[in-house]
Design a protein around this motif. Structure first.
Motif, PDB file in Angstrom:
ATOM      1  N   CYS A  61       0.832  -1.210   0.000  1.00  0.00           N
ATOM      2  CA  CYS A  61       0.000   0.000   0.000  1.00  0.00           C
ATOM      3  C   CYS A  61       0.863   1.255   0.000  1.00  0.00           C
ATOM      4  O   CYS A  61       0.343   2.371   0.154  1.00  0.00           O
ATOM      5  CB  CYS A  61      -0.938  -0.022   1.196  1.00  0.00           C
ATOM      6  N   GLU A  64       1.811   5.442   2.489  1.00  0.00           N
ATOM      7  CA  GLU A  64       0.725   5.664   3.465  1.00  0.00           C
ATOM      8  C   GLU A  64       0.765   4.620   4.582  1.00  0.00           C
ATOM      9  O   GLU A  64       0.359   4.885   5.704  1.00  0.00           O
ATOM     10  CB  GLU A  64      -0.653   5.613   2.783  1.00  0.00           C
ATOM     11  N   ASP A 198      -4.661   1.777   2.635  1.00  0.00           N
ATOM     12  CA  ASP A 198      -5.201   1.018   1.508  1.00  0.00           C
ATOM     13  C   ASP A 198      -4.374   1.329   0.275  1.00  0.00           C
ATOM     14  O   ASP A 198      -3.844   2.423   0.152  1.00  0.00           O
ATOM     15  CB  ASP A 198      -6.661   1.455   1.273  1.00  0.00           C
ATOM     16  N   ARG A 199      -4.298   0.373  -0.638  1.00  0.00           N
ATOM     17  CA  ARG A 199      -3.594   0.659  -1.894  1.00  0.00           C
ATOM     18  C   ARG A 199      -4.371   1.643  -2.754  1.00  0.00           C
ATOM     19  O   ARG A 199      -3.804   2.348  -3.564  1.00  0.00           O
ATOM     20  CB  ARG A 199      -3.335  -0.630  -2.664  1.00  0.00           C
TER      21      ARG A 199
ATOM     22  N   ARG B  22      -3.735   7.141 -10.023  1.00  0.00           N
ATOM     23  CA  ARG B  22      -2.906   6.195  -9.284  1.00  0.00           C
ATOM     24  C   ARG B  22      -3.681   4.919  -8.977  1.00  0.00           C
ATOM     25  O   ARG B  22      -3.137   3.815  -9.079  1.00  0.00           O
ATOM     26  CB  ARG B  22      -2.405   6.831  -7.973  1.00  0.00           C
ATOM     27  N   ASP B  23      -4.969   5.073  -8.622  1.00  0.00           N
ATOM     28  CA  ASP B  23      -5.790   3.892  -8.326  1.00  0.00           C
ATOM     29  C   ASP B  23      -5.797   2.921  -9.499  1.00  0.00           C
ATOM     30  O   ASP B  23      -5.635   1.716  -9.336  1.00  0.00           O
ATOM     31  CB  ASP B  23      -7.237   4.306  -8.010  1.00  0.00           C
ATOM     32  N   VAL B  26      -2.389   1.249  -9.802  1.00  0.00           N
ATOM     33  CA  VAL B  26      -2.079   0.367  -8.680  1.00  0.00           C
ATOM     34  C   VAL B  26      -2.873  -0.944  -8.749  1.00  0.00           C
ATOM     35  O   VAL B  26      -2.310  -2.034  -8.584  1.00  0.00           O
ATOM     36  CB  VAL B  26      -2.326   1.099  -7.335  1.00  0.00           C
ATOM     37  N   PHE B  27      -4.180  -0.859  -9.019  1.00  0.00           N
ATOM     38  CA  PHE B  27      -4.980  -2.088  -9.053  1.00  0.00           C
ATOM     39  C   PHE B  27      -4.547  -2.998 -10.202  1.00  0.00           C
ATOM     40  O   PHE B  27      -4.532  -4.222 -10.055  1.00  0.00           O
ATOM     41  CB  PHE B  27      -6.488  -1.784  -9.109  1.00  0.00           C
TER      42      PHE B  27
END
Lengths: 243, 221
Positions: A61, A64, A198-199, B22-23, B26-27
């Motif tokens: 993650c 953070e 959380d990622r 970024r989400d 990242v996923f």
């Protein structure tokens, strides 16, 4: 609050109109539950970019994680100083990965979860900075919720705990699933926002929003510390209207 | 690889607007969002479709449309002779009158009551799924970020497959709805357009299940 930027404008209007007065009830006998804060979720370099960290630690993650670890450290010190129950959870799987089950249905890198553990011999270990004390229980689980397939609910009741304060990772995964189960079992639920990570940025924010409007309350470490230091007076109310 | 390429769906998704750049990166990098299998023996599970829920002041504006889609799925499931299970958040045993009239239970339907978000929590749902030898559920109704999600997470923990029809779910909060669907498709379930689910339902072998044929009403024994 942190979720403000992730709500639709209709949601923001609705929240404004409803006022969403949520009460913060930490309870008289809270337990601090530290969920899955293992190297595999934090990575081992606090300064690494999350996308670099994920190459080696698929579930990392990023930075953070390490900000939250600092908050968890403060909370643990306060909880131990006030004789609160402290419990941890961490993942468990057979070394051959046979029991990954549903995890492997949706993730293309589950085989690396075990490989990265073997390579470093520490992926599944709880981060040293916040390691459990000898008398603190560590619940080993195969699925998101710390309650699923464990004796956590029974143990909390035996100790007379009426509430859970949740920290750890991921906010939208294991923390949220643990919050929903704690709510279903009848415990008061508090998620400590800056002690969770959380990622996903949207996932983190909206999971906290969901917990605040549906299952319990969301506070920051400063507020949680004030209540942990005087648990008998830990009942108060606060509005969840945008701050 | 984009999320669309990974899941085989390049079309815009309801959650796109809520994610950061970024989400998305990242996923994808973490390996989430792989397309999973459809259950071979699915049961249709309807929850949050109580009249009290739909007609309350808190009901989302999307609920009426979603209920029409839930009814469409129920018709498809009954036609394909798949189990239809109503899990109702009212008194136990639940009454037929608790459910939205569009979904009125028929003789082959099964009715259960729940008292927590998940349809599995302190209910005998799993016992019914075992009796049916079901290996997964198609989950429709509301609310997406509450009962639907909690039930899908428990199904995941029980190593049961979940399928979630996008148009047949509703939530009071747009962002909770969108982000729950995003996370469910990334980690726990097949989140699919309803038409795709109907096609799979109709392609399943006939007579998979030994369904009840009498009175759905509970009586004391």
């Amino acid at each position: 609050m942190i979720w403000q930027d992730f709500l639709s404008s209709a949601d923001r209007d609705r929240l404004e109109r409803a006022g969403q007065a949520g009460s913060v009830v930490i309870g008289n006998c809270p337990a601090l539950i530290v969920i899955d804060v293992c190297w595999s979720f934090t990575g081992d370099d606090p300064h690494a970019d999350i996308l670099d960290s994920i190459q080696r630690w698929p579930n990392s993650c990023g930075a953070e994680s390490w900000q939250a670890v600092e908050r968890i450290s403060e909370l643990l010190e306060a909880a131990r100083g006030n004789d609160l129950t402290v419990a941890y959870s961490r993942g468990l799987a057979r070394a051959d990965g046979w029991d990954s089950g549903s995890w492997a249905w949706k993730n293309a890198r589950t085989s690396e979860w075990l490989a990265c553990d073997a390579a470093s011999a520490k992926g599944g270990d709880i981060v040293t900075d916040i390691a459990p004390a000898d008398e603190e229980a560590v619940y080993h689980k195969r699925k998101p919720s710390a309650f699923f397939g464990t004796s956590l609910a029974t143990d909390l009741r035996r100790r007379g705990c009426d509430s859970v304060c949740l920290v750890g990772t991921t906010t939208s995964g294991c923390v949220r699933a643990t919050a929903v189960d704690a709510f279903s079992y009848g415990f008061n639920v508090t998620a400590i926002a800056d002690g969770c990570f959380d990622r996903g940025q949207a996932s983190h924010a909206v999971a906290l929003f969901d917990i605040a409007i549906r299952y319990g309350s969301v506070v920051n470490t400063t507020e949680a510390l004030a209540k942990i230091h005087c648990p008998k007076r830990a009942i108060g109310t606060r509005s969840f209207k945008p701050e | 690889m984009s999320a669309g390429a990974r899941t085989g769906r390049a079309s815009p998704q309801i959650w796109d607007a809520y994610l950061t750049e970024r989400d998305r990166a990242v996923f994808n990098a973490a390996g989430y969002g792989k397309r999973g299998d459809f259950p071979r023996r699915p049961a249709l599970l309807l929850t949050g479709c109580e009249i009290s829920e739909i007609e309350s002041d808190h009901a989302p504006h999307t609920a009426p449309d979603a209920i029409c889609q839930v009814a469409r799925l129920a018709r498809a499931a009954r036609q394909a002779k798949l189990p239809v299970i109503h899990v109702v958040a009212t008194t136990n045993p639940p009454s037929h009158d608790d459910v939205a009239p569009e979904l009125a239970p028929v003789q082959s339907d099964i009715m259960l009551a729940r008292h927590a978000p998940s349809a599995f929590f302190e209910t005998d749902l799993m016992s019914f799924l075992n009796l049916l030898k079901a290996d997964g559920i198609i989950l429709a109704g509301g609310q997406t970020a509450d009962a639907i999600r909690a039930t899908a997470i428990d199904a995941f923990s029980l190593n049961m497959r979940s399928v979630i029809p996008i148009e047949a779910c509703f939530d009071r909060w747009d962002s909770s709805h969108a982000i729950s669907l995003f996370e469910l498709q990334a980690k726990h379930a097949e989140v699919l357009p309803i038409a795709e689910i109907e096609t799979v339902m109709h392609a399943l072998p006939c007579g998979l299940f030994d369904l009840p044929a009498g009175d759905t009403k509970a009586r004391r024994v």
